[in-house]
Design an enzyme around this catalytic site. Structure first.
Site, short mmCIF file in Angstrom:
data_model
loop_
_atom_site.label_atom_id
_atom_site.label_comp_id
_atom_site.label_asym_id
_atom_site.label_seq_id
_atom_site.Cartn_x
_atom_site.Cartn_y
_atom_site.Cartn_z
N SER A 109 -31.18 -25.51 -1.21
CA SER A 109 -31.85 -24.68 -0.21
C SER A 109 -32.70 -23.59 -0.86
O SER A 109 -32.52 -23.26 -2.04
CB SER A 109 -30.83 -24.00 0.69
OG SER A 109 -30.03 -24.95 1.34
N1 SAH Z 1 -25.55 -26.13 -2.36
C1 SAH Z 1 -26.14 -27.28 -3.02
C2 SAH Z 1 -26.84 -28.12 -1.98
C3 SAH Z 1 -26.68 -29.57 -2.20
S1 SAH Z 1 -27.36 -30.60 -0.93
C4 SAH Z 1 -27.08 -26.82 -4.12
O1 SAH Z 1 -27.29 -25.60 -4.24
O2 SAH Z 1 -27.58 -27.62 -4.90
C5 SAH Z 1 -25.91 -31.13 -0.11
C6 SAH Z 1 -24.92 -31.91 -0.94
O3 SAH Z 1 -23.89 -32.33 -0.08
C7 SAH Z 1 -25.48 -33.18 -1.59
O4 SAH Z 1 -25.27 -33.13 -2.97
C8 SAH Z 1 -24.68 -34.31 -0.94
O5 SAH Z 1 -24.41 -35.39 -1.81
C9 SAH Z 1 -23.41 -33.58 -0.54
N2 SAH Z 1 -22.64 -34.21 0.53
C10 SAH Z 1 -23.08 -34.85 1.64
N3 SAH Z 1 -22.04 -35.26 2.40
C11 SAH Z 1 -20.91 -34.87 1.75
C12 SAH Z 1 -19.52 -35.02 2.02
N4 SAH Z 1 -19.06 -35.64 3.11
N5 SAH Z 1 -18.64 -34.50 1.12
C13 SAH Z 1 -19.07 -33.87 0.00
N6 SAH Z 1 -20.37 -33.71 -0.32
C14 SAH Z 1 -21.28 -34.20 0.55
#
Ligand code: SAH
Length: 197
Positions: A46
């Site tokens: 984000s």
């Molecule tokens: N806060 C992170 C944002 C990552 S985007 C950053 O700063 O980089 C959201 C992430 O959630 C992705 O890596 C995706 O693979 C993960 N995700 C999606 N569904 C999920 C689930 N059910 N359990 C764990 N991770 C999940």
């Protein structure tokens, strides 16, 4: 969402953690832009102003135990580790989980526990949590997460359809276990993927 009027500890954490370090090399030169950026495998991190707002809303202290669903690049994980006592982070894509763990380990963080799997089930053995932050959008709030939020705890989760209007929601659980809901504004997150058993 602006970064004005953040709690001083949140401002300090944002200064202490380099966003560029967590980005793929090709995107490092864009680290200062207040924009979401790709982190590989169709996922995004984000914009910093939104991460700042989320951290601010969680009202963490050095004693807080936090659950993060969606480790991704590990950028927000590092910020949580600066602000909280202990961070439990779950990521379903093992490539991202392994890379984030290496990066965070190299930075010397010792207060982070890692799990690769479906974070919508939470982390029952480590519950209850003082704060929970979900970094991917769900249609409805996963019941396990609400259950694992302790009395006086706060949870932030983007709610809404995968490609449509999503709202960032804060759930507060009071000392008697009653839950109230506060809408923080419109957002766009990648979908929370719930794996079939
Ligand atoms: N806060 C992170 C944002 C990552 S985007 C950053 O700063 O980089 C959201 C992430 O959630 C992705 O890596 C995706 O693979 C993960 N995700 C999606 N569904 C999920 C689930 N059910 N359990 C764990 N991770 C999940």
């Amino acid at each position: 969402m602006s970064t004005s009027m953040l709690h001083p500890p949140v401002e300090r954490a944002l200064r202490a953690v380099s966003r560029g370090y967590f980005l793929p090399p090709a995107w490092r030169s864009c680290a200062a832009a207040d924009e979401p950026l790709p982190i590989g495998f169709g996922q995004t991190t984000s914009q910093p102003s939104l991460v700042a707002r989320i951290l601010d809303e969680l009202a963490l202290t050095g004693e807080s135990r936090v659950l993060e669903v969606g480790t991704g690049s590990g950028y927000q994980t590092a910020l949580l580790a600066e602000l909280a006592g202990e961070v439990f982070t779950v990521e379903r894509l093992s490539v991202l989980a392994v890379a984030a763990r290496e990066r965070l380990g190299a930075r010397g963080y010792r207060n982070i526990r890692y799990w690769t799997g479906d974070g919508s089930a939470g982390w029952p053995n480590a519950a209850p949590f003082d704060a929970i932050v979900v970094s991917a959008a769900a249609e409805t709030v996963p019941p396990a997460l609400l259950e694992q939020l302790g009395p006086g705890g706060r949870m932030i989760v983007p709610l809404g359809p995968p490609q449509g209007e999503q709202v960032l929601v804060r759930f507060d659980k009071d000392d008697d276990g009653r839950v109230s809901e506060h809408e923080l504004g419109g957002v766009r997150f990648v979908p929370l993927v719930v794996d079939a058993l």
